[in-house]
Design an enzyme around this catalytic site. Structure first.
Site, PDB file in Angstrom:
ATOM      1  CB  CYS A 132      29.986  -8.741  22.465  1.00  0.00           C
ATOM      2  SG  CYS A 132      31.553  -8.966  23.218  1.00  0.00           S
ATOM      3  CD  GLU A 187      19.260  -4.968 -12.688  1.00  0.00           C
ATOM      4  OE1 GLU A 187      18.767  -5.446 -11.649  1.00  0.00           O
ATOM      5  OE2 GLU A 187      18.762  -3.915 -13.282  1.00  0.00           O
ATOM      6  N   PRO A 188      23.146  -9.754 -12.812  1.00  0.00           N
ATOM      7  CG  PRO A 188      24.705 -11.018 -13.796  1.00  0.00           C
ATOM      8  CD  PRO A 188      23.666  -9.918 -13.799  1.00  0.00           C
ATOM      9  N   GLY A 189      24.365 -10.780  -9.500  1.00  0.00           N
ATOM     10  CA  GLY A 189      25.487 -10.171  -8.323  1.00  0.00           C
ATOM     11  C   GLY A 189      26.153 -11.412  -7.819  1.00  0.00           C
TER      12      GLY A 189
HETATM   13  C1  LIG Z   1      21.089  -6.701  -5.466  1.00  0.00           C
HETATM   14  C2  LIG Z   1      20.482  -6.679  -6.659  1.00  0.00           C
HETATM   15  C3  LIG Z   1      20.858  -7.479  -8.005  1.00  0.00           C
HETATM   16  C4  LIG Z   1      21.608  -8.680  -7.653  1.00  0.00           C
HETATM   17  O1  LIG Z   1      20.877  -9.622  -6.805  1.00  0.00           O
HETATM   18  P1  LIG Z   1      21.597 -11.163  -6.753  1.00  0.00           P
HETATM   19  O2  LIG Z   1      20.782 -11.941  -6.153  1.00  0.00           O
HETATM   20  O3  LIG Z   1      23.163 -10.661  -6.301  1.00  0.00           O
HETATM   21  O4  LIG Z   1      21.886 -11.738  -8.097  1.00  0.00           O
HETATM   22  C5  LIG Z   1      19.798  -7.075  -9.322  1.00  0.00           C
HETATM   23  N1  LIG Z   1      19.151  -6.208  -9.420  1.00  0.00           N
HETATM   24  C6  LIG Z   1      18.849  -5.260  -8.436  1.00  0.00           C
HETATM   25  C7  LIG Z   1      17.917  -4.109  -8.592  1.00  0.00           C
HETATM   26  C8  LIG Z   1      19.456  -5.496  -7.046  1.00  0.00           C
HETATM   27  O5  LIG Z   1      19.058  -4.524  -5.996  1.00  0.00           O
END
Ligand SMILES: *Cc1c(COP(=O)(O)O)cnc(C)c1O
Length: 412
Positions: free
Chosen positions: A341, A273-275
């Site tokens: 602010c 699950e890369p974000g």
């Molecule tokens: C936020 C999140 C991710 C992604 O994390 P990154 O650090 O952006 O890669 C993956 N899995 C879950 C469950 C998350 O909450």
């Protein structure tokens, strides 16, 4: 793909100064080909495994145009709200590639997700498992689930983005899973096919990943011997990026040698699950220098963008490089601050930078992840525009919010 060419900051083949004339300021700028490059690189890292779902963590950046790119590259979605699922589907995504994480899934979100036929719920507590089972029973469905495990492995990252040690609100401890195994097995309307983890964000060392996967391997063997049938491991996200150009990013070589090889031996389906990794380095926050102010020996560069546009420095003590659009010969040390602010509204302290003047523009680099998606209207500031660059072409992917749009839900 943002960098200097003859001392002019370019995004792909575009002189960013031209964009400030078209789109005003501040705005977020993204490099399409940088995102594509990151997606393809990660696909390649996982290419030796047979059955992989790469599910983009939508919360990092959820603009429909960016989600559409994910869909076109065959990327699934890791969501933490029904809103994120609906956006992914709106962008053309298939619900069957959605995994739903998050600690507080409401009854409505669960019901709607079952109706949409998402791939799987990543369950974060025993009461949630019971709730999903009850709703699935009412709908006469059997739904696939994963239990998000808290493997108690420290990701060695900032405390606000560490999520896999005991004491975090995320996931279920190993002890709790074992103690509740009979209860979990008795829930006839959920099928627990996977164990998942997400131990933290912005990891640069691959070691915690490896240690956590080892913990997961032992746990999967243990629960399978108790009568479960786990066929998938979801290793989460957390791949770090190079915010500071003097530091290194995530150690993918080590990850490939250790974690990917271990996953291969385990012979399960794999989800990741890369974000941040997909979008962070593609994006820059472009801001105008409103004033340069000198007080008691300090020089403040006061920008038109602030912590409401990009909160990561104020919230996580994050580091971002700041590059003027035009690099001059001489340098000076500046505090880069915003208009909000709050004393925490700053982007850098005492940062050496080529000299800037009022009316110049600067780019805060690597702002593509958790940038626009965490922005707010604080100080009654409309949400800013998002612009995509693709070689020598550029186009708006989100219009700047108007004053009227900002207040239209309010009642007087
Ligand atoms: C936020 C999140 C991710 C992604 O994390 P990154 O650090 O952006 O890669 C993956 N899995 C879950 C469950 C998350 O909450």
């Amino acid at each position: 793909m943002i960098g200097y060419k003859n001392n002019i900051l370019m995004c792909e083949d575009i002189d960013i100064r031209e964009l400030t004339k078209v789109y005003g300021s501040p705005f977020y700028l993204y490099s399409k080909n940088d995102i594509l490059q990151k997606i393809r690189f990660l696909k390649d890292i996982f290419s030796s495994l047979d059955d992989v779902l790469i599910a983009y963590a939508v919360k990092a950046e959820n603009n429909l145009s960016i989600l559409k790119m994910m869909v076109e590259e065959g990327i699934g979605a890791d969501v933490v709200s029904i809103g994120e699922s609906l956006k992914y589907i709106k962008a053309g995504g298939d619900a069957r590639n959605i995994v739903f994480s998050g600690v507080a899934k409401t009854e409505e979100e669960i019901k709607k997700s079952i109706e949409l036929n998402i791939k799987r719920f990543n369950i974060e507590s025993i009461p949630e498992a019971v709730r999903i089972n009850n709703i699935a029973k009412e709908l006469k469905k059997r739904v696939k689930c994963s239990i998000r495990v808290n493997p108690n492995v420290d990701a060695h990252t900032h405390e606000k983005i560490t999520t896999g040690v005991n004491g975090n609100k995320f996931g279920v401890c190993i002890k709790t899973i074992i103690e509740n195994s009979n209860l979990l097995k008795s829930l006839d309307n959920i099928e627990i096919e996977s164990l998942s983890m997400h131990i933290g964000s912005q990891m640069t060392d691959a070691e915690p990943f490896y240690r956590a996967i080892l913990v997961m391997r032992d746990l999967i063997n243990e629960v399978n011997s108790m009568g479960f049938n786990i066929t998938d491991i979801d290793i989460g996200g957390g791949y770090g990026v190079r915010y500071n150009k003097d530091h290194s990013g995530f150690d993918f070589d080590k990850f490939k040698n250790e974690s990917i090889n271990l996953l291969k031996e385990m012979n399960l389906k794999v989800t990741t699950e890369p974000g941040r990794y997909f979008v962070a380095e593609s994006g820059a926050l472009i801001m105008r220098v409103e004033y340069v102010k000198e007080e008691l020996g300090r020089k403040y560069v006061i920008l038109d963008g602030g912590m409401n546009d990009y909160v990561r420095v104020a919230m996580y003590d994050a580091y971002n490089e700041i590059y003027p659009l035009v690099k001059r010969e001489s340098v000076s040390n500046y505090d880069f601050v915003g208009p909000i602010c709050e004393s925490s509204d700053f982007f850098a302290y005492d940062r050496e930078c080529s000299v800037v003047e009022e009316g110049d523009y600067v780019a805060l680099l690597d702002a593509g992840a958790y940038g626009f998606s965490m922005s707010s209207n604080y100080n009654s500031r409309p949400l800013i525009a998002q612009v995509m660059a693709d070689k020598d072409k550029h186009y708006i992917i989100r219009k700047r919010q108007t004053f009227n749009e900002m207040i239209e839900s309010e009642i007087i």
